[in-house]
Design an enzyme around this catalytic site. Structure first.
Site, PDB file in Angstrom:
ATOM      1  N   ARG A   1       0.842  -1.274  -0.121  1.00 51.63           N
ATOM      2  CA  ARG A   1      -0.043   0.065  -0.045  1.00 51.63           C
ATOM      3  C   ARG A   1       0.986   1.195  -0.075  1.00 51.63           C
ATOM      4  NH1 ARG A   1      -5.243   0.495   0.710  1.00 51.63           N
ATOM      5  NH2 ARG A   1      -5.267  -1.577   1.532  1.00 51.63           N
TER       6      ARG A   1
ATOM      7  N   THR B   1      -0.776   7.724  -1.368  1.00 55.17           N
ATOM      8  CA  THR B   1      -2.245   7.596  -2.033  1.00 55.17           C
ATOM      9  C   THR B   1      -3.129   6.587  -1.497  1.00 55.17           C
ATOM     10  OG1 THR B   1      -1.491   5.664  -3.587  1.00 55.17           O
ATOM     11  CG2 THR B   1      -0.940   8.111  -4.279  1.00 55.17           C
TER      12      THR B   1
ATOM     13  N   ASP C   1      -2.638 -12.067  12.638  1.00 52.35           N
ATOM     14  CA  ASP C   1      -1.874 -11.902  11.179  1.00 52.35           C
ATOM     15  C   ASP C   1      -1.688 -13.367  10.645  1.00 52.35           C
ATOM     16  OD1 ASP C   1       0.484 -11.804   9.091  1.00 52.35           O
ATOM     17  OD2 ASP C   1       0.015  -9.274   9.656  1.00 52.35           O
TER      18      ASP C   1
ATOM     19  N   ASP D   1       2.245 -14.130   9.692  1.00 53.76           N
ATOM     20  CA  ASP D   1       2.965 -14.111  10.743  1.00 53.76           C
ATOM     21  C   ASP D   1       2.884 -15.365  11.497  1.00 53.76           C
ATOM     22  OD1 ASP D   1       4.223 -11.439  10.696  1.00 53.76           O
ATOM     23  OD2 ASP D   1       2.926 -10.594  11.955  1.00 53.76           O
TER      24      ASP D   1
END
Length: 209
Positions: free
Chosen positions: A104, A108, A200, A203
């Protein structure tokens, strides 16, 4: 609008409970994710067409059915999607595997493709995009868009756990894509983690923090 299919088979739900458990080790987590992916592949491929063939058994000739020349590509979204590939390949060993990586942009906030390697005949294949978690839907939506830009037309999305927000985002942007999940959870928290989710996935798969 693409269909949403929640795979509530008892074996999938049992293994998903173990996957969610914070006490599950990375080794167990990886094995369980692979097993659930294999079980989910059974349903994701349910609409594959069959053709009649004749085989010779030890007793007599028999009419049987085989999948009718279906060409499949599995495309995990890096990195967590990698944990589901081997389970699917056990059921679809002839499938080719592409990879797509996104990050990402901090300014923006849009997903940017940093890696994309697809089979050369991607436009001829049925694509199954794989990611354990469908949270905001941003990564999945972007990945599907990048794959479509390369000529792919028949695409499905397969995830372990989805948030309603992520499902809505994918359905809005890619109404032609069917979504297969093992569970739809309650919501996203302020950090865009699925609640209750499983933490996650990357992870927990790879033992990182």
């Amino acid at each position: 609008m693409g269909n949403l299919c929640v795979l509530d088979h008892p074996l999938i739900q049992h293994k998903l409970a173990l996957i969610r458990d914070e006490r599950t080790s990375s080794k167990e987590f990886r094995a369980l994710v692979e097993e659930v992916a294999m079980l989910m592949a059974y349903e994701v491929t349910r609409d594959f067409p069959l053709e009649e063939v004749e085989v010779k058994t030890p007793v007599a000739p028999a009419k049987a059915k085989k999948i009718a020349g279906r060409k499949v590509a599995l495309v995990p979204i890096l990195r967590a999607g990698l944990g589901m590939v081997d389970g699917m390949l056990k059921l679809i060993p002839a499938a080719k595997v592409g990879h797509i990586g996104l990050y990402r942009d901090h300014e923006t906030l849009q997903p940017v493709e940093y890696y994309c390697k697809m089979p050369s005949d991607i436009e001829e294949r049925d694509i199954i995009v794989i990611d354990p978690m469908l949270a905001t839907g941003g990564s999945a939506t972007a990945a599907i868009g990048f794959i479509k830009e390369r000529g792919a037309k028949n695409i499905k999305l397969m995830c372990l756990i989805a948030a309603p927000e992520g499902i809505a985002t994918v359905q809005k942007n890619h109404p032609d894509v069917d979504i297969f999940v093992a569970a739809v959870d309650d919501c996203l928290n302020e950090h865009a983690y699925i609640v209750p989710g499983l933490g996650d996935a990357g992870d927990r798969l790879f033992g990182t923090k």
